[in-house]
Design a protein around this motif. Sequence first.
Motif, mmCIF file in Angstrom:
data_model
loop_
_atom_site.group_PDB
_atom_site.id
_atom_site.type_symbol
_atom_site.label_atom_id
_atom_site.label_comp_id
_atom_site.label_asym_id
_atom_site.label_seq_id
_atom_site.Cartn_x
_atom_site.Cartn_y
_atom_site.Cartn_z
ATOM 1 N N ARG A 181 0.833 -1.208 0.000
ATOM 2 C CA ARG A 181 0.000 0.000 0.000
ATOM 3 C C ARG A 181 0.867 1.258 0.000
ATOM 4 O O ARG A 181 0.527 2.268 -0.628
ATOM 5 N N ALA A 182 1.992 1.188 0.707
ATOM 6 C CA ALA A 182 2.886 2.351 0.789
ATOM 7 C C ALA A 182 3.713 2.540 -0.481
ATOM 8 O O ALA A 182 4.263 3.620 -0.711
ATOM 9 N N GLY A 183 3.823 1.484 -1.293
ATOM 10 C CA GLY A 183 4.642 1.564 -2.496
ATOM 11 C C GLY A 183 6.119 1.454 -2.206
ATOM 12 O O GLY A 183 6.949 2.041 -2.905
ATOM 13 N N VAL A 184 6.460 0.725 -1.119
ATOM 14 C CA VAL A 184 7.858 0.528 -0.768
ATOM 15 C C VAL A 184 8.133 -0.970 -0.672
ATOM 16 O O VAL A 184 7.216 -1.782 -0.659
ATOM 17 N N SER A 185 9.377 -1.331 -0.609
ATOM 18 C CA SER A 185 9.735 -2.735 -0.492
ATOM 19 C C SER A 185 9.641 -3.196 0.958
ATOM 20 O O SER A 185 9.652 -2.385 1.895
ATOM 21 N N ILE A 186 9.567 -4.514 1.143
ATOM 22 C CA ILE A 186 9.596 -5.074 2.492
ATOM 23 C C ILE A 186 10.898 -4.681 3.194
ATOM 24 O O ILE A 186 10.914 -4.379 4.382
ATOM 25 N N ALA A 218 13.640 -1.704 7.436
ATOM 26 C CA ALA A 218 14.698 -0.742 7.723
ATOM 27 C C ALA A 218 14.201 0.373 8.647
ATOM 28 O O ALA A 218 14.970 0.993 9.374
ATOM 29 N N ASN A 219 12.878 0.624 8.605
ATOM 30 C CA ASN A 219 12.284 1.673 9.422
ATOM 31 C C ASN A 219 11.667 1.144 10.712
ATOM 32 O O ASN A 219 11.578 1.870 11.705
ATOM 33 N N PHE A 220 11.219 -0.100 10.702
ATOM 34 C CA PHE A 220 10.584 -0.709 11.868
ATOM 35 C C PHE A 220 11.156 -2.117 12.029
ATOM 36 O O PHE A 220 11.059 -2.928 11.114
ATOM 37 N N LYS A 221 11.721 -2.406 13.184
ATOM 38 C CA LYS A 221 12.441 -3.669 13.337
ATOM 39 C C LYS A 221 11.524 -4.882 13.274
ATOM 40 O O LYS A 221 11.964 -5.982 12.937
ATOM 41 N N ASP A 222 10.227 -4.683 13.633
ATOM 42 C CA ASP A 222 9.266 -5.775 13.555
ATOM 43 C C ASP A 222 7.861 -5.180 13.525
ATOM 44 O O ASP A 222 7.685 -3.956 13.584
ATOM 45 N N LEU A 223 6.845 -6.041 13.438
ATOM 46 C CA LEU A 223 5.470 -5.545 13.371
ATOM 47 C C LEU A 223 5.065 -4.833 14.659
ATOM 48 O O LEU A 223 4.287 -3.875 14.626
#
Length: 207
Positions: free
Chosen positions: A49-54, A59-64
């Motif tokens: 949805r964000a249009g970014v890769s996993i 890289a921005n959030f270490k986990d859910l």
Amino acid sequence: MLSETPRPDEHPDGRVARGERTRRLILDAHSALLREGNLRPTAIAVAGRAGVSIRALWANFKDLEGLVEAASVEWVRDDPAHETDIDPDLPMAERVQRFCAQRARRMEAIAPALRASALEPNSPAVARQRQVIYARNQGVVRAVFATELDRAADAASEVVVALMTGCGARCWLVMCDDLGLAPDAAEAVMHRAAHAVLAEFADPPTR
């Protein structure tokens, strides 16, 4: 998809701005999915949805849990935007009406996050933000109904809990989701509950 690999010649300030933009896209995507009813969006769904890769997401959030916590902080941060000051010197009936109308606005605005948090009872991140909301709500109740709470004396704490429960998030979700009430009908029930709790401390009593 946005590329998450910095260019060798990219200025550090540009990388920071780019990282903040990617983080913003991810958080906005998570929020949008909740509003659409996807209350447990996967990392793949959020990244798509964000249009970014996993890779960019992790890289921005270490986990859910880290993503949920950042998203929860934003929902809680935005919550006061739906509040308006209520003059504690107004007649009790008018304060109850304004308080319940304000609560209804807040509940509808934050309802997607409330529904999602109900599915994460063991999340430390959700629990922390829930405590922030509880503290904020208690402060509002004590300020708006200070006169009645003074009259309640030793029962003041019970009155605060009764108001926070009857006008709280879980009660709102039961009314709207489980009982199928429209927001205006749920607000009317909230109004009746708040008035019943405060009636014996009104001046003059309205029992």
